[in-house]
Design a protein around this motif. Sequence first.
Motif, PDB file in Angstrom:
ATOM      1  N   PRO A 109      -0.435   5.561 -11.631  1.00  0.00           N
ATOM      2  CA  PRO A 109      -1.006   6.236 -12.799  1.00  0.00           C
ATOM      3  C   PRO A 109      -1.193   7.731 -12.505  1.00  0.00           C
ATOM      4  O   PRO A 109      -1.296   8.139 -11.360  1.00  0.00           O
ATOM      5  CB  PRO A 109      -2.356   5.542 -12.981  1.00  0.00           C
ATOM      6  CG  PRO A 109      -2.701   4.974 -11.661  1.00  0.00           C
ATOM      7  CD  PRO A 109      -1.398   4.710 -10.947  1.00  0.00           C
ATOM      8  N   ALA A 110      -1.234   8.504 -13.566  1.00  0.00           N
ATOM      9  CA  ALA A 110      -1.456   9.947 -13.402  1.00  0.00           C
ATOM     10  C   ALA A 110      -2.806  10.170 -12.740  1.00  0.00           C
ATOM     11  O   ALA A 110      -3.759   9.432 -12.963  1.00  0.00           O
ATOM     12  CB  ALA A 110      -1.410  10.635 -14.757  1.00  0.00           C
ATOM     13  N   GLY A 111      -2.880  11.175 -11.911  1.00  0.00           N
ATOM     14  CA  GLY A 111      -4.128  11.499 -11.231  1.00  0.00           C
ATOM     15  C   GLY A 111      -3.945  12.737 -10.389  1.00  0.00           C
ATOM     16  O   GLY A 111      -2.837  13.253 -10.239  1.00  0.00           O
ATOM     17  N   PRO A 112      -5.021  13.216  -9.819  1.00  0.00           N
ATOM     18  CA  PRO A 112      -4.959  14.453  -9.041  1.00  0.00           C
ATOM     19  C   PRO A 112      -4.295  14.247  -7.683  1.00  0.00           C
ATOM     20  O   PRO A 112      -4.238  13.138  -7.162  1.00  0.00           O
ATOM     21  CB  PRO A 112      -6.440  14.809  -8.862  1.00  0.00           C
ATOM     22  CG  PRO A 112      -7.130  13.488  -8.851  1.00  0.00           C
ATOM     23  CD  PRO A 112      -6.373  12.646  -9.841  1.00  0.00           C
ATOM     24  N   ALA A 113      -3.804  15.336  -7.127  1.00  0.00           N
ATOM     25  CA  ALA A 113      -3.327  15.312  -5.747  1.00  0.00           C
ATOM     26  C   ALA A 113      -4.542  15.192  -4.837  1.00  0.00           C
ATOM     27  O   ALA A 113      -5.616  15.716  -5.149  1.00  0.00           O
ATOM     28  CB  ALA A 113      -2.554  16.592  -5.439  1.00  0.00           C
ATOM     29  N   ALA A 114      -4.400  14.470  -3.746  1.00  0.00           N
ATOM     30  CA  ALA A 114      -5.519  14.274  -2.820  1.00  0.00           C
ATOM     31  C   ALA A 114      -4.959  14.105  -1.415  1.00  0.00           C
ATOM     32  O   ALA A 114      -3.816  13.673  -1.243  1.00  0.00           O
ATOM     33  CB  ALA A 114      -6.328  13.048  -3.221  1.00  0.00           C
ATOM     34  N   PRO A 115      -5.761  14.430  -0.390  1.00  0.00           N
ATOM     35  CA  PRO A 115      -5.300  14.224   0.986  1.00  0.00           C
ATOM     36  C   PRO A 115      -5.072  12.736   1.262  1.00  0.00           C
ATOM     37  O   PRO A 115      -5.691  11.876   0.635  1.00  0.00           O
ATOM     38  CB  PRO A 115      -6.436  14.755   1.852  1.00  0.00           C
ATOM     39  CG  PRO A 115      -7.430  15.361   0.943  1.00  0.00           C
ATOM     40  CD  PRO A 115      -7.082  15.000  -0.456  1.00  0.00           C
ATOM     41  N   ILE A 116      -4.205  12.455   2.218  1.00  0.00           N
ATOM     42  CA  ILE A 116      -3.924  11.074   2.625  1.00  0.00           C
ATOM     43  C   ILE A 116      -4.443  10.912   4.048  1.00  0.00           C
ATOM     44  O   ILE A 116      -4.039  11.649   4.953  1.00  0.00           O
ATOM     45  CB  ILE A 116      -2.420  10.776   2.605  1.00  0.00           C
ATOM     46  CG1 ILE A 116      -1.815  11.112   1.241  1.00  0.00           C
ATOM     47  CG2 ILE A 116      -2.162   9.318   2.970  1.00  0.00           C
ATOM     48  CD1 ILE A 116      -0.292  11.107   1.251  1.00  0.00           C
ATOM     49  N   VAL A 117      -5.339   9.973   4.262  1.00  0.00           N
ATOM     50  CA  VAL A 117      -5.825   9.654   5.603  1.00  0.00           C
ATOM     51  C   VAL A 117      -5.014   8.463   6.097  1.00  0.00           C
ATOM     52  O   VAL A 117      -5.015   7.402   5.465  1.00  0.00           O
ATOM     53  CB  VAL A 117      -7.329   9.323   5.606  1.00  0.00           C
ATOM     54  CG1 VAL A 117      -7.779   8.949   7.009  1.00  0.00           C
ATOM     55  CG2 VAL A 117      -8.136  10.490   5.079  1.00  0.00           C
ATOM     56  N   VAL A 118      -4.304   8.653   7.201  1.00  0.00           N
ATOM     57  CA  VAL A 118      -3.475   7.602   7.788  1.00  0.00           C
ATOM     58  C   VAL A 118      -4.039   7.294   9.169  1.00  0.00           C
ATOM     59  O   VAL A 118      -4.265   8.206   9.969  1.00  0.00           O
ATOM     60  CB  VAL A 118      -2.000   8.044   7.891  1.00  0.00           C
ATOM     61  CG1 VAL A 118      -1.136   6.880   8.344  1.00  0.00           C
ATOM     62  CG2 VAL A 118      -1.500   8.593   6.572  1.00  0.00           C
ATOM     63  N   SER A 119      -4.279   6.001   9.446  1.00  0.00           N
ATOM     64  CA  SER A 119      -4.917   5.597  10.704  1.00  0.00           C
ATOM     65  C   SER A 119      -4.133   4.491  11.390  1.00  0.00           C
ATOM     66  O   SER A 119      -3.583   3.613  10.724  1.00  0.00           O
ATOM     67  CB  SER A 119      -6.329   5.075  10.445  1.00  0.00           C
ATOM     68  OG  SER A 119      -7.104   6.011   9.763  1.00  0.00           O
ATOM     69  N   VAL A 120      -4.116   4.531  12.711  1.00  0.00           N
ATOM     70  CA  VAL A 120      -3.633   3.408  13.507  1.00  0.00           C
ATOM     71  C   VAL A 120      -4.885   2.675  13.962  1.00  0.00           C
ATOM     72  O   VAL A 120      -5.780   3.272  14.564  1.00  0.00           O
ATOM     73  CB  VAL A 120      -2.803   3.876  14.716  1.00  0.00           C
ATOM     74  CG1 VAL A 120      -2.433   2.687  15.606  1.00  0.00           C
ATOM     75  CG2 VAL A 120      -1.562   4.606  14.252  1.00  0.00           C
ATOM     76  N   GLU A 121      -4.944   1.380  13.635  1.00  0.00           N
ATOM     77  CA  GLU A 121      -6.145   0.604  13.916  1.00  0.00           C
ATOM     78  C   GLU A 121      -5.840  -0.615  14.772  1.00  0.00           C
ATOM     79  O   GLU A 121      -4.787  -1.232  14.633  1.00  0.00           O
ATOM     80  CB  GLU A 121      -6.785   0.141  12.604  1.00  0.00           C
ATOM     81  CG  GLU A 121      -7.229   1.281  11.731  1.00  0.00           C
ATOM     82  CD  GLU A 121      -7.842   0.839  10.419  1.00  0.00           C
ATOM     83  OE1 GLU A 121      -8.640   1.607   9.882  1.00  0.00           O
ATOM     84  OE2 GLU A 121      -7.521  -0.266   9.943  1.00  0.00           O
ATOM     85  N   ASP A 122      -6.802  -0.951  15.638  1.00  0.00           N
ATOM     86  CA  ASP A 122      -6.735  -2.178  16.424  1.00  0.00           C
ATOM     87  C   ASP A 122      -7.257  -3.294  15.530  1.00  0.00           C
ATOM     88  O   ASP A 122      -8.431  -3.303  15.151  1.00  0.00           O
ATOM     89  CB  ASP A 122      -7.595  -2.026  17.678  1.00  0.00           C
ATOM     90  CG  ASP A 122      -7.617  -3.270  18.549  1.00  0.00           C
ATOM     91  OD1 ASP A 122      -7.169  -4.349  18.104  1.00  0.00           O
ATOM     92  OD2 ASP A 122      -8.110  -3.175  19.685  1.00  0.00           O
ATOM     93  N   VAL A 123      -6.373  -4.217  15.158  1.00  0.00           N
ATOM     94  CA  VAL A 123      -6.743  -5.321  14.268  1.00  0.00           C
ATOM     95  C   VAL A 123      -6.694  -6.654  15.014  1.00  0.00           C
ATOM     96  O   VAL A 123      -6.466  -7.708  14.410  1.00  0.00           O
ATOM     97  CB  VAL A 123      -5.826  -5.346  13.016  1.00  0.00           C
ATOM     98  CG1 VAL A 123      -6.036  -4.110  12.171  1.00  0.00           C
ATOM     99  CG2 VAL A 123      -4.356  -5.481  13.409  1.00  0.00           C
ATOM    100  N   SER A 124      -6.940  -6.620  16.309  1.00  0.00           N
ATOM    101  CA  SER A 124      -6.812  -7.801  17.153  1.00  0.00           C
ATOM    102  C   SER A 124      -7.869  -8.864  16.889  1.00  0.00           C
ATOM    103  O   SER A 124      -7.607 -10.053  17.073  1.00  0.00           O
ATOM    104  CB  SER A 124      -6.899  -7.404  18.628  1.00  0.00           C
ATOM    105  OG  SER A 124      -5.920  -6.452  18.939  1.00  0.00           O
ATOM    106  N   ARG A 125      -9.035  -8.473  16.499  1.00  0.00           N
ATOM    107  CA  ARG A 125     -10.149  -9.419  16.392  1.00  0.00           C
ATOM    108  C   ARG A 125     -10.277  -9.956  14.968  1.00  0.00           C
ATOM    109  O   ARG A 125     -10.503  -9.198  14.029  1.00  0.00           O
ATOM    110  CB  ARG A 125     -11.438  -8.746  16.817  1.00  0.00           C
ATOM    111  CG  ARG A 125     -11.392  -8.340  18.266  1.00  0.00           C
ATOM    112  CD  ARG A 125     -12.718  -7.764  18.720  1.00  0.00           C
ATOM    113  NE  ARG A 125     -12.545  -7.205  20.040  1.00  0.00           N
ATOM    114  CZ  ARG A 125     -12.573  -5.903  20.297  1.00  0.00           C
ATOM    115  NH1 ARG A 125     -12.781  -5.039  19.338  1.00  0.00           N
ATOM    116  NH2 ARG A 125     -12.396  -5.473  21.512  1.00  0.00           N
ATOM    117  N   ALA A 126     -10.151 -11.264  14.844  1.00  0.00           N
ATOM    118  CA  ALA A 126     -10.304 -11.904  13.540  1.00  0.00           C
ATOM    119  C   ALA A 126     -11.749 -11.786  13.074  1.00  0.00           C
ATOM    120  O   ALA A 126     -12.684 -11.851  13.868  1.00  0.00           O
ATOM    121  CB  ALA A 126      -9.903 -13.375  13.627  1.00  0.00           C
TER     122      ALA A 126
END
Length: 164
Positions: free
Chosen positions: A63-80
């Motif tokens: 949908p139309a909307g403003p430009a915004a910064p993108i936060v991109v992260s590498v995460e440890d998802v090992s623990r359920a």
Amino acid sequence: MMDAANGLVMQRRCVLAAVAAVLMGGRLEVMATLATPPAGEPPVNAGGPVVVTGDVIFPIDLPAGPAAPIVVSVEDVSRADAPAVTLASAVVPASATPPVPGERVPFSIPISAYDARMTYSVRAHVDRDGDGRVSSGDLISTTHNPVLTRGGGTVVDVPLSVVG
């Protein structure tokens, strides 16, 4: 004879402690503690340094909307059933114009070290209203985007979805 008896008592106490930990759910906490190196120590089975790169992909139904910064992260998802732990992140600055549907925006995240025993995923968030939280109208990644270990490489595409 007394030393053998003391050894048997200690062995029984260790078995009882392990059984108690399992019955009380402490087994997972013990495993998590063993899997996480103490603060300031390098991870066991360390890999790195490495740079994770790829593209964040805006949805076709954007949908139309403003430009915004993108936060991109590498995460440890090992623990359920536990929150992911951020290994590294980068901010892609907002462009001068709002994104277009299907647009691909490149990112690069340097990582000094990682634990080869863990599982890592890339997550992205476009905070359109600037409140610092995931909220209606924002864009987020909703899939597991594996990197570094378990067959994941260092290049990944991260599709985004609109938060309803």
